[in-house]
Design a protein around this motif. Structure first.
Motif, PDB file in Angstrom:
ATOM      1  N   ASP A  53       0.830  -1.206   0.000  1.00  0.00           N
ATOM      2  CA  ASP A  53       0.000   0.000   0.000  1.00  0.00           C
ATOM      3  C   ASP A  53       0.864   1.255   0.000  1.00  0.00           C
ATOM      4  OD1 ASP A  53      -2.251  -1.612   0.026  1.00  0.00           O
ATOM      5  OD2 ASP A  53      -2.591  -1.396   2.182  1.00  0.00           O
ATOM      6  N   ASN A  54       1.967   1.221   0.743  1.00  0.00           N
ATOM      7  CA  ASN A  54       2.857   2.390   0.790  1.00  0.00           C
ATOM      8  C   ASN A  54       3.536   2.632  -0.556  1.00  0.00           C
ATOM      9  OD1 ASN A  54       2.271   3.095   3.412  1.00  0.00           O
ATOM     10  ND2 ASN A  54       3.967   1.926   4.276  1.00  0.00           N
ATOM     11  N   GLN A  55       3.900   1.569  -1.260  1.00  0.00           N
ATOM     12  CA  GLN A  55       4.501   1.736  -2.585  1.00  0.00           C
ATOM     13  C   GLN A  55       3.490   2.334  -3.560  1.00  0.00           C
ATOM     14  OE1 GLN A  55       5.767  -2.325  -3.092  1.00  0.00           O
ATOM     15  NE2 GLN A  55       7.901  -1.809  -2.640  1.00  0.00           N
ATOM     16  N   ILE A  56       2.250   1.892  -3.472  1.00  0.00           N
ATOM     17  CA  ILE A  56       1.198   2.446  -4.327  1.00  0.00           C
ATOM     18  C   ILE A  56       1.011   3.926  -4.038  1.00  0.00           C
ATOM     19  CG2 ILE A  56      -1.287   2.405  -4.793  1.00  0.00           C
ATOM     20  CD1 ILE A  56      -1.126  -0.652  -4.443  1.00  0.00           C
ATOM     21  N   LYS A  57       1.079   4.289  -2.775  1.00  0.00           N
ATOM     22  CA  LYS A  57       0.944   5.695  -2.382  1.00  0.00           C
ATOM     23  C   LYS A  57       2.049   6.551  -3.013  1.00  0.00           C
ATOM     24  CE  LYS A  57       0.649   8.299   1.933  1.00  0.00           C
ATOM     25  NZ  LYS A  57       0.686   8.174   3.400  1.00  0.00           N
ATOM     26  N   VAL A  58       3.271   6.042  -3.014  1.00  0.00           N
ATOM     27  CA  VAL A  58       4.396   6.763  -3.624  1.00  0.00           C
ATOM     28  C   VAL A  58       4.197   6.855  -5.137  1.00  0.00           C
ATOM     29  CG1 VAL A  58       6.885   6.698  -4.093  1.00  0.00           C
ATOM     30  CG2 VAL A  58       6.037   6.170  -1.802  1.00  0.00           C
ATOM     31  N   LEU A  59       3.791   5.761  -5.757  1.00  0.00           N
ATOM     32  CA  LEU A  59       3.566   5.778  -7.205  1.00  0.00           C
ATOM     33  C   LEU A  59       2.490   6.791  -7.576  1.00  0.00           C
ATOM     34  CD1 LEU A  59       3.706   1.951  -8.004  1.00  0.00           C
ATOM     35  CD2 LEU A  59       5.477   3.673  -8.434  1.00  0.00           C
ATOM     36  N   ASN A  70       2.166  10.275 -10.116  1.00  0.00           N
ATOM     37  CA  ASN A  70       1.207  10.028 -11.204  1.00  0.00           C
ATOM     38  C   ASN A  70       1.549   8.788 -12.030  1.00  0.00           C
ATOM     39  OD1 ASN A  70      -0.376  12.328 -10.590  1.00  0.00           O
ATOM     40  ND2 ASN A  70       1.160  13.601 -11.608  1.00  0.00           N
ATOM     41  N   ILE A  71       1.960   7.732 -11.347  1.00  0.00           N
ATOM     42  CA  ILE A  71       2.256   6.459 -11.998  1.00  0.00           C
ATOM     43  C   ILE A  71       1.112   5.504 -11.677  1.00  0.00           C
ATOM     44  CG2 ILE A  71       3.847   4.512 -12.152  1.00  0.00           C
ATOM     45  CD1 ILE A  71       6.048   6.447 -11.168  1.00  0.00           C
ATOM     46  N   GLU A 100      12.986   6.037 -15.639  1.00  0.00           N
ATOM     47  CA  GLU A 100      12.929   7.215 -16.520  1.00  0.00           C
ATOM     48  C   GLU A 100      12.672   8.479 -15.688  1.00  0.00           C
ATOM     49  OE1 GLU A 100      12.998   7.597 -20.099  1.00  0.00           O
ATOM     50  OE2 GLU A 100      14.013   5.656 -19.953  1.00  0.00           O
ATOM     51  N   ILE A 101      11.755   8.393 -14.749  1.00  0.00           N
ATOM     52  CA  ILE A 101      11.454   9.538 -13.883  1.00  0.00           C
ATOM     53  C   ILE A 101      12.646   9.858 -12.996  1.00  0.00           C
ATOM     54  CG2 ILE A 101      10.004  10.335 -11.959  1.00  0.00           C
ATOM     55  CD1 ILE A 101       7.714   8.680 -13.265  1.00  0.00           C
TER      56      ILE A 101
END
Length: 92
Positions: free
Chosen positions: A35-41, A45-46, A63-64
């Motif tokens: 969930d934390n990785q999704i929050k960062v993504l 805007n990934i 790339e980012i």
């Protein structure tokens, strides 16, 4: 349950374990994320749902990272995803 002569409620312990925001779970398209990785993504805007593989997600994150400065949280996600990709999808 008693542990060291103290009564412990095992339900409270398991609830904390299974609600952990750092626990990696299978998401769409065979991608494992916490969930934390999704929050960062989301912060960058990934949309992880649009990727068919973990490798393509990592490629776009890289790339980012090459263009942006001061994105330590995204870099940490990239490192963790690269580890998952290596250990799960690389023939050794």
């Amino acid at each position: 349950m008693k542990i060291n002569n103290e009564e412990i409620d095992i339900n409270i312990l398991t609830k904390d374990i299974y609600n952990d925001k750092n626990m990696i779970k299978m998401r769409g398209n065979g991608i494992y994320l916490s969930d934390n990785q999704i929050k960062v993504l989301k912060r960058y805007n990934i949309d992880y749902n649009k990727y068919a593989s973990l490798s393509s997600l990592i490629f776009d994150i890289e790339e980012i990272l090459n263009e942006e400065v001061d994105v330590e949280d995204l870099e940490e996600v990239s490192i963790k995803l690269a580890e998952i990709n290596y250990y799960n999808y690389t023939n050794k």
